[in-house]
Structures are given as structure tokens and as C-alpha cells.
Write a protein that holds these residues in place. Structure first.
Motif, PDB file in Angstrom:
ATOM      1  N   LEU A  42       7.910  39.657  -9.521  1.00  0.00           N
ATOM      2  CA  LEU A  42       9.112  39.132  -9.361  1.00  0.00           C
ATOM      3  C   LEU A  42       9.590  38.177 -10.462  1.00  0.00           C
ATOM      4  CD1 LEU A  42       9.004  38.035  -5.625  1.00  0.00           C
ATOM      5  CD2 LEU A  42      10.374  39.670  -6.579  1.00  0.00           C
ATOM      6  N   ALA A  43       8.528  37.473 -11.210  1.00  0.00           N
ATOM      7  CA  ALA A  43       8.734  36.635 -12.178  1.00  0.00           C
ATOM      8  C   ALA A  43       9.033  37.385 -13.647  1.00  0.00           C
ATOM      9  CB  ALA A  43       7.785  35.645 -12.562  1.00  0.00           C
ATOM     10  N   LEU A  44       8.282  38.516 -13.727  1.00  0.00           N
ATOM     11  CA  LEU A  44       8.646  39.365 -14.988  1.00  0.00           C
ATOM     12  C   LEU A  44       9.904  40.078 -14.597  1.00  0.00           C
ATOM     13  CD1 LEU A  44       5.093  40.841 -15.518  1.00  0.00           C
ATOM     14  CD2 LEU A  44       6.406  39.337 -16.860  1.00  0.00           C
ATOM     15  N   SER A  45      10.317  40.536 -13.529  1.00  0.00           N
ATOM     16  CA  SER A  45      11.626  41.141 -13.314  1.00  0.00           C
ATOM     17  C   SER A  45      12.723  40.171 -13.706  1.00  0.00           C
ATOM     18  CB  SER A  45      11.915  41.575 -12.094  1.00  0.00           C
ATOM     19  OG  SER A  45      10.741  42.606 -11.589  1.00  0.00           O
ATOM     20  N   GLU A  46      12.630  38.868 -13.159  1.00  0.00           N
ATOM     21  CA  GLU A  46      13.673  38.008 -13.304  1.00  0.00           C
ATOM     22  C   GLU A  46      13.863  37.648 -14.845  1.00  0.00           C
ATOM     23  OE1 GLU A  46      16.845  35.332 -12.516  1.00  0.00           O
ATOM     24  OE2 GLU A  46      15.893  37.152 -11.442  1.00  0.00           O
ATOM     25  N   PHE A  47      12.692  37.494 -15.521  1.00  0.00           N
ATOM     26  CA  PHE A  47      12.637  37.364 -16.847  1.00  0.00           C
ATOM     27  C   PHE A  47      13.349  38.214 -17.691  1.00  0.00           C
ATOM     28  CE2 PHE A  47      10.953  37.902 -21.144  1.00  0.00           C
ATOM     29  CZ  PHE A  47      11.208  36.673 -21.640  1.00  0.00           C
ATOM     30  N   LEU A  48      12.981  39.395 -17.216  1.00  0.00           N
ATOM     31  CA  LEU A  48      13.663  40.496 -18.062  1.00  0.00           C
ATOM     32  C   LEU A  48      15.103  40.807 -17.653  1.00  0.00           C
ATOM     33  CD1 LEU A  48      10.852  43.358 -17.504  1.00  0.00           C
ATOM     34  CD2 LEU A  48      11.577  42.416 -19.810  1.00  0.00           C
ATOM     35  N   ARG A  49      15.631  40.611 -16.557  1.00  0.00           N
ATOM     36  CA  ARG A  49      16.785  40.717 -15.960  1.00  0.00           C
ATOM     37  C   ARG A  49      17.696  39.471 -16.842  1.00  0.00           C
ATOM     38  NH1 ARG A  49      20.269  37.652 -13.406  1.00  0.00           N
ATOM     39  NH2 ARG A  49      18.797  36.211 -12.594  1.00  0.00           N
ATOM     40  N   ARG A  50      17.282  38.246 -17.036  1.00  0.00           N
ATOM     41  CA  ARG A  50      17.911  37.198 -17.715  1.00  0.00           C
ATOM     42  C   ARG A  50      18.051  37.650 -19.277  1.00  0.00           C
ATOM     43  NH1 ARG A  50      15.820  31.341 -15.378  1.00  0.00           N
ATOM     44  NH2 ARG A  50      16.700  31.756 -13.150  1.00  0.00           N
ATOM     45  N   TYR A  51      16.884  38.359 -19.678  1.00  0.00           N
ATOM     46  CA  TYR A  51      16.794  38.522 -21.001  1.00  0.00           C
ATOM     47  C   TYR A  51      17.817  39.440 -21.432  1.00  0.00           C
ATOM     48  CZ  TYR A  51      15.231  40.669 -25.439  1.00  0.00           C
ATOM     49  OH  TYR A  51      15.434  40.899 -26.855  1.00  0.00           O
ATOM     50  N   ARG A  52      18.164  40.661 -20.563  1.00  0.00           N
ATOM     51  CA  ARG A  52      18.992  41.520 -20.925  1.00  0.00           C
ATOM     52  C   ARG A  52      20.436  40.941 -20.683  1.00  0.00           C
ATOM     53  NH1 ARG A  52      15.637  44.775 -17.294  1.00  0.00           N
ATOM     54  NH2 ARG A  52      14.085  45.951 -18.408  1.00  0.00           N
ATOM     55  N   GLU A  53      20.877  40.054 -19.683  1.00  0.00           N
ATOM     56  CA  GLU A  53      22.219  39.436 -19.601  1.00  0.00           C
ATOM     57  C   GLU A  53      22.352  38.678 -20.750  1.00  0.00           C
ATOM     58  OE1 GLU A  53      21.857  37.502 -15.863  1.00  0.00           O
ATOM     59  OE2 GLU A  53      22.397  39.163 -14.756  1.00  0.00           O
ATOM     60  N   ARG A  54      21.420  38.027 -21.435  1.00  0.00           N
ATOM     61  CA  ARG A  54      21.955  36.942 -22.463  1.00  0.00           C
ATOM     62  C   ARG A  54      21.957  37.848 -23.577  1.00  0.00           C
ATOM     63  NH1 ARG A  54      17.181  33.065 -20.419  1.00  0.00           N
ATOM     64  NH2 ARG A  54      18.461  31.699 -19.217  1.00  0.00           N
ATOM     65  N   LYS A  55      21.173  38.790 -23.981  1.00  0.00           N
ATOM     66  CA  LYS A  55      21.311  39.792 -24.935  1.00  0.00           C
ATOM     67  C   LYS A  55      22.679  40.233 -24.788  1.00  0.00           C
ATOM     68  CE  LYS A  55      19.322  43.747 -27.486  1.00  0.00           C
ATOM     69  NZ  LYS A  55      18.172  44.649 -27.200  1.00  0.00           N
ATOM     70  N   GLU A  56      23.210  40.808 -23.889  1.00  0.00           N
ATOM     71  CA  GLU A  56      24.194  41.533 -23.562  1.00  0.00           C
ATOM     72  C   GLU A  56      25.556  40.497 -23.886  1.00  0.00           C
ATOM     73  OE1 GLU A  56      27.007  43.178 -19.933  1.00  0.00           O
ATOM     74  OE2 GLU A  56      25.039  44.161 -19.968  1.00  0.00           O
ATOM     75  N   LEU A  57      25.229  39.249 -23.265  1.00  0.00           N
ATOM     76  CA  LEU A  57      26.419  38.068 -23.660  1.00  0.00           C
ATOM     77  C   LEU A  57      26.564  37.872 -25.081  1.00  0.00           C
ATOM     78  CD1 LEU A  57      28.268  35.975 -22.322  1.00  0.00           C
ATOM     79  CD2 LEU A  57      26.513  34.466 -22.319  1.00  0.00           C
ATOM     80  N   LEU A  58      25.419  37.977 -25.888  1.00  0.00           N
ATOM     81  CA  LEU A  58      25.294  37.620 -27.144  1.00  0.00           C
ATOM     82  C   LEU A  58      26.200  38.779 -27.862  1.00  0.00           C
ATOM     83  CD1 LEU A  58      24.397  35.921 -29.622  1.00  0.00           C
ATOM     84  CD2 LEU A  58      22.402  37.060 -29.699  1.00  0.00           C
ATOM     85  N   GLU A  59      25.684  40.180 -27.661  1.00  0.00           N
ATOM     86  CA  GLU A  59      26.521  41.271 -28.264  1.00  0.00           C
ATOM     87  C   GLU A  59      27.960  41.017 -27.998  1.00  0.00           C
ATOM     88  OE1 GLU A  59      24.528  44.313 -26.688  1.00  0.00           O
ATOM     89  OE2 GLU A  59      22.685  44.032 -27.859  1.00  0.00           O
ATOM     90  N   GLN A  60      28.432  40.789 -26.801  1.00  0.00           N
ATOM     91  CA  GLN A  60      29.526  40.355 -26.370  1.00  0.00           C
ATOM     92  C   GLN A  60      30.559  39.431 -27.368  1.00  0.00           C
ATOM     93  OE1 GLN A  60      30.133  40.088 -22.202  1.00  0.00           O
ATOM     94  NE2 GLN A  60      29.688  42.112 -21.896  1.00  0.00           N
ATOM     95  N   VAL A  61      29.742  38.346 -27.461  1.00  0.00           N
ATOM     96  CA  VAL A  61      30.439  37.350 -28.460  1.00  0.00           C
ATOM     97  C   VAL A  61      30.409  37.689 -29.650  1.00  0.00           C
ATOM     98  CG1 VAL A  61      29.454  34.970 -29.216  1.00  0.00           C
ATOM     99  CG2 VAL A  61      29.585  35.268 -26.758  1.00  0.00           C
ATOM    100  N   ASN A  62      29.328  38.435 -30.154  1.00  0.00           N
ATOM    101  CA  ASN A  62      29.516  38.953 -31.618  1.00  0.00           C
ATOM    102  C   ASN A  62      30.660  39.627 -31.700  1.00  0.00           C
ATOM    103  OD1 ASN A  62      27.312  37.350 -32.760  1.00  0.00           O
ATOM    104  ND2 ASN A  62      25.663  38.824 -32.102  1.00  0.00           N
ATOM    105  N   VAL A  63      30.794  40.708 -30.849  1.00  0.00           N
ATOM    106  CA  VAL A  63      31.702  41.587 -31.090  1.00  0.00           C
ATOM    107  C   VAL A  63      33.422  40.716 -30.896  1.00  0.00           C
ATOM    108  CG1 VAL A  63      33.352  43.176 -29.854  1.00  0.00           C
ATOM    109  CG2 VAL A  63      30.904  43.723 -30.085  1.00  0.00           C
ATOM    110  N   ALA A  64      33.444  39.848 -30.149  1.00  0.00           N
ATOM    111  CA  ALA A  64      34.556  39.007 -30.017  1.00  0.00           C
ATOM    112  C   ALA A  64      34.962  38.318 -31.171  1.00  0.00           C
ATOM    113  CB  ALA A  64      34.485  38.038 -28.889  1.00  0.00           C
ATOM    114  N   TYR A  65      33.684  37.847 -31.954  1.00  0.00           N
ATOM    115  CA  TYR A  65      34.065  36.977 -33.195  1.00  0.00           C
ATOM    116  C   TYR A  65      33.636  37.931 -34.543  1.00  0.00           C
ATOM    117  CZ  TYR A  65      34.394  32.774 -30.657  1.00  0.00           C
ATOM    118  OH  TYR A  65      34.868  31.744 -29.801  1.00  0.00           O
ATOM    119  N   SER A  66      33.703  39.035 -34.644  1.00  0.00           N
ATOM    120  CA  SER A  66      33.340  39.839 -35.524  1.00  0.00           C
ATOM    121  C   SER A  66      34.587  40.082 -36.551  1.00  0.00           C
ATOM    122  CB  SER A  66      32.882  41.297 -35.280  1.00  0.00           C
ATOM    123  OG  SER A  66      33.837  41.916 -34.468  1.00  0.00           O
TER     124      SER A  66
END
Length: 92
Positions: A42-66
Motif C-alpha cells: 500500500l505504501a509503495l502504491s501510494e508513493f508511486l501514485r503521488r510521484y506520477r501526479e506530481r510529475k504530471e502536474l510539473l509537466e503541465q506547469v512547464n507547458v503552461a509557462y513554456s
């Protein structure tokens, strides 16, 4: 049914994990009435889920400010810098 003491198959014998983390997670698993391996899964699954969400958010922010700042954002940034400079100069 979970036992109160982890069996050898429920033990992280092949993983290089600090003993204090093992002890703490085993105690938590017991408190939650689940196996150690289920808690780790459960802990690893949650870590991976949060990592992916943050990575996706960062990519969206980068696109918005590109495309850089528009004229209004540039003016606002200059005004903020000027205000910050005055505040810092009066405090020091």
C-alpha cells in the motif's frame, strides 16, 4: 487471518531496509491488523501514485509557462520587484 508476529515470508529479509523502519512498519501493520507485506505494498502504491501526479502536474506547469511571460505578467513582475526592493531597503 494475520498473525501477531510476522512469519519469515512476511519479513523483509532480502531487502536492505533500515531496522528502525522495519520495526516501525511492523508495529503499524500490527496496529492496522494487516500483514507487513500488505502495508508495504500500500505504501509503495501510494508513493508511486503521488510521484506520477506530481510529475504530471510539473509537466503541465512547464507547458503552461513554456511560451514565456506575456506583457501583463512582465509588468506585474517588474512592479513586484520594485516593491520588494523598497521593502528590503527600508528594513535594512
Amino acid at each position: 487471518m494475520t498473525s501477531t508476529h510476522p512469519s519469515m515470508t512476511d519479513s523483509p529479509t532480502n531487502l536492505p531496509i533500515r531496522r528502525d523502519l522495519i520495526d516501525e512498519t511492523q508495529a503499524l501493520a500490527k496496529e492496522l491488523n494487516m500483514s507487513w507485506s500488505r502495508l508495504i505494498t500500500l505504501a509503495l502504491s501510494e508513493f508511486l501514485r503521488r510521484y506520477r501526479e506530481r510529475k504530471e502536474l510539473l509537466e503541465q506547469v512547464n507547458v503552461a509557462y513554456s511560451d514565456g511571460l506575456d506583457e501583463e505578467e512582465t509588468q506585474l513582475l517588474q512592479a513586484m520587484r520594485s516593491t520588494h526592493r523598497r521593502v528590503v531597503e527600508t528594513e535594512w
